[in-house]
Design a protein around this motif. Structure first.
Motif, PDB file in Angstrom:
ATOM      1  N   HIS A 272      13.672  -2.860  -1.329  1.00 41.91           N
ATOM      2  CA  HIS A 272      13.020  -3.982  -1.769  1.00 41.91           C
ATOM      3  C   HIS A 272      11.449  -3.264  -1.176  1.00 41.91           C
ATOM      4  O   HIS A 272      11.785  -3.406   0.663  1.00 41.91           O
ATOM      5  N   ALA A 273      10.452  -3.811  -1.286  1.00 49.80           N
ATOM      6  CA  ALA A 273       9.377  -3.294  -1.388  1.00 49.80           C
ATOM      7  C   ALA A 273       8.528  -5.030  -1.218  1.00 49.80           C
ATOM      8  O   ALA A 273       8.341  -5.124  -2.211  1.00 49.80           O
ATOM      9  N   ASP A 274       7.670  -5.346   0.229  1.00 46.89           N
ATOM     10  CA  ASP A 274       6.567  -5.895   0.079  1.00 46.89           C
ATOM     11  C   ASP A 274       5.477  -5.782   1.223  1.00 46.89           C
ATOM     12  O   ASP A 274       5.445  -5.737   1.790  1.00 46.89           O
ATOM     13  N   LEU A 275       4.260  -5.304  -0.345  1.00 47.13           N
ATOM     14  CA  LEU A 275       3.627  -4.551  -0.113  1.00 47.13           C
ATOM     15  C   LEU A 275       2.197  -5.340  -0.701  1.00 47.13           C
ATOM     16  O   LEU A 275       1.991  -5.470  -1.613  1.00 47.13           O
ATOM     17  N   VAL A 290       0.859   3.862   9.346  1.00 47.94           N
ATOM     18  CA  VAL A 290       1.821   3.317   8.397  1.00 47.94           C
ATOM     19  C   VAL A 290       2.045   4.389   7.675  1.00 47.94           C
ATOM     20  O   VAL A 290       3.561   3.857   7.505  1.00 47.94           O
ATOM     21  N   TYR A 291       2.037   4.979   7.399  1.00 49.11           N
ATOM     22  CA  TYR A 291       2.484   5.840   5.507  1.00 49.11           C
ATOM     23  C   TYR A 291       3.983   6.718   6.476  1.00 49.11           C
ATOM     24  O   TYR A 291       5.285   6.593   6.096  1.00 49.11           O
ATOM     25  N   ARG A 292       3.371   7.599   7.531  1.00 53.02           N
ATOM     26  CA  ARG A 292       4.593   8.212   8.269  1.00 53.02           C
ATOM     27  C   ARG A 292       5.232   7.313   9.053  1.00 53.02           C
ATOM     28  O   ARG A 292       6.388   7.432   9.125  1.00 53.02           O
ATOM     29  N   VAL A 293       5.568   6.060   9.661  1.00 56.72           N
ATOM     30  CA  VAL A 293       5.981   5.221  10.578  1.00 56.72           C
ATOM     31  C   VAL A 293       7.357   5.167   9.746  1.00 56.72           C
ATOM     32  O   VAL A 293       8.254   4.856   9.189  1.00 56.72           O
ATOM     33  N   ARG A 312      14.189  -2.894   3.404  1.00 61.39           N
ATOM     34  CA  ARG A 312      13.217  -3.540   2.579  1.00 61.39           C
ATOM     35  C   ARG A 312      12.351  -3.313   3.649  1.00 61.39           C
ATOM     36  O   ARG A 312      11.798  -2.937   4.750  1.00 61.39           O
ATOM     37  N   VAL A 313      10.865  -2.843   3.059  1.00 63.33           N
ATOM     38  CA  VAL A 313       9.969  -2.966   3.489  1.00 63.33           C
ATOM     39  C   VAL A 313       8.850  -3.796   3.250  1.00 63.33           C
ATOM     40  O   VAL A 313       8.772  -3.933   2.167  1.00 63.33           O
ATOM     41  N   THR A 314       8.230  -4.184   4.519  1.00 70.92           N
ATOM     42  CA  THR A 314       7.452  -5.895   4.460  1.00 70.92           C
ATOM     43  C   THR A 314       5.633  -4.408   4.983  1.00 70.92           C
ATOM     44  O   THR A 314       6.257  -4.361   5.717  1.00 70.92           O
ATOM     45  N   LEU A 315       4.447  -4.970   4.113  1.00 69.23           N
ATOM     46  CA  LEU A 315       3.479  -5.345   5.152  1.00 69.23           C
ATOM     47  C   LEU A 315       2.539  -5.793   4.782  1.00 69.23           C
ATOM     48  O   LEU A 315       2.492  -6.978   3.572  1.00 69.23           O
ATOM     49  N   THR A 316       2.490  -6.745   5.868  1.00 66.86           N
ATOM     50  CA  THR A 316       1.078  -7.836   5.743  1.00 66.86           C
ATOM     51  C   THR A 316       0.149  -8.160   6.446  1.00 66.86           C
ATOM     52  O   THR A 316      -0.029  -5.996   7.034  1.00 66.86           O
ATOM     53  N   TYR A 317      -0.876  -8.702   6.730  1.00 64.30           N
ATOM     54  CA  TYR A 317      -2.276  -8.722   7.224  1.00 64.30           C
ATOM     55  C   TYR A 317      -2.223 -10.031   7.839  1.00 64.30           C
ATOM     56  O   TYR A 317      -2.439 -11.215   7.565  1.00 64.30           O
TER      57      TYR A 317
END
Length: 394
Positions: A272-275, A290-293, A312-317
């Protein structure tokens, strides 16, 4: 200027005899002018035979041809000429040319070479001080000692600077090898994990659903070609003779995260992705981090989370930083033998190998932090990366 100097050094490296011969010829002419009376010193004894002056002069200048290949030998030969010059009373100014091989000794030879040089230089000076006691220290001995000491210090300084540059080059090469090794680990480890998952899924699907097995084989081929393309691009930088023809494709970044997640999904892991979108452009190096991690975290989930796991992959700012969080619900691939048939396998600790070390190094490079560890309850694993958005190096 640096380009011109590099070409001059390259020319000298292939034809050292030309430069050595030119330097020796120039100083020979100058020394012979001195020997024939052009630049006589007040201390020179006019009764010294001309033939002895000329012979001594040649003994002081001709060894310069060997000053770079055999500086100690050249200095020894010149010291013999200097001894004759001093004892005879000629006091030829060409004796100061001993500073040239002395410089090369300080520049290229071990420190003990300077001890031998001191003995060779001191012998003519001491003989002159004994032979001509009157004003010997003020007129000849002291200036010579100061001149030779300054030349030796100059050679040591140049040598130290050269060694420092060489050390910087070695450190840069080591850092580059580490970077390439880390990139290869990420590329090979991730893609092989995806291929393994696809192969396992295709093997189970072959008997009941040949169409899904064909899809798995297609995905294996696509993943393999992508891995080969990345490896060719990475290894292209190692080919100095093919620098201009090396693949200039950009490194992966935030825009490639959806494709990365789709590839992991095709290997059988539910993700599940929330980018969130970046509020402003990031440096390419930060995007690659970020990509490699994310890639390494998903790869570890594929290898260690076990069947039925989800990620689950979440990317927030935030105003000052970004946060990447990758969690999974896995409990490991193996457990104790005394658990019940319906009990989930106990969680196995994940190895702290090169992958986790590489992620931490990447985060530290951009003043970020990385947290890895099991979730507090219910099993699972979490990887959290924080990178500052301001003053990110490019």
């Amino acid at each position: 200027m640096q380009h011109v100097l590099a070409r001059v050094r390259a020319f000298d490296a292939t034809r050292p005899w030309l430069w050595d011969g030119a330097v020796t010829a120039t100083w020979t002419v100058a020394a012979l002018v001195d020997a024939t009376g052009g630049w006589r010193t007040t201390a020179q004894d006019p009764s010294v035979p001309s033939w002895l002056v000329v012979a001594t002069t040649l003994a002081l200048v001709l060894p310069l041809h060997l000053r770079r290949r055999r500086p100690v030998g050249a200095l020894a030969a010149m010291a013999c000429g200097a001894l004759v010059s001093t004892v005879s009373g000629a006091f030829l100014q060409s004796a100061y040319l001993q500073a040239i091989p002395l410089f090369h000794i300080a520049l290229n030879r071990p420190p003990r070479g300077l001890l031998w040089s001191t003995a060779l230089l001191a012998t003519p000076l001491a003989a002159g001080a004994v032979r001509f006691r009157t004003d010997a220290w003020n007129q000849h001995l002291a200036p010579a000692l100061w001149a030779y000491a300054l030349v030796a210090l100059l050679g040591i300084a140049v040598r130290s600077r050269r060694d420092e540059r060489a050390q910087e080059v070695r450190l840069a090469a080591a850092a580059e090898r580490t970077r390439i090794a880390r990139e290869m680990h990420d590329i090979i480890g991730h893609n092989l994990s995806v291929i393994t998952g696809l192969a396992d899924g295709g093997r189970y699907a072959a008997a009941k659903s040949p169409e899904r097995a064909v899809q798995a084989l297609d995905a294996i081929g696509t993943t393999s070609r992508q891995a080969l393309a990345e490896l060719r691009r990475l290894l292209g930088v190692l080919r100095e003779d093919e620098e201009e023809s090396a693949d200039r494709a950009p490194q992966p970044g935030l825009a490639d995260l959806p494709a990365l997640i789709d590839g992991v999904r095709s290997a059988g892991l539910r993700v599940h992705a929330d980018l969130s979108e970046a509020p402003r452009p990031l440096a390419p190096g930060a995007e690659l981090t970020v990509y490699r991690v994310a890639q390494e975290a998903l790869t570890n989930t594929l290898k260690h989370a076990g069947e039925g796991a989800e990620a689950r992959v979440t990317l927030t700012y935030a105003p000052e930083d970004l946060t990447l969080t990758v969690t999974d619900t896995g409990r490991g691939r193996s457990g104790s033998t005394d658990r019940g048939p319906s009990d989930p396998p106990p969680r196995q600790p994940r190895p702290a190998g090169q992958g986790l070390t590489g992620m931490r190094e990447r985060a530290a490079l951009y003043d970020g932090t990385l947290e890895c560890g099991p979730l507090p309850a219910g099993g699972g694993w979490r990887v959290r990366l924080r990178l500052p958005l301001e003053d990110t190096p490019s």
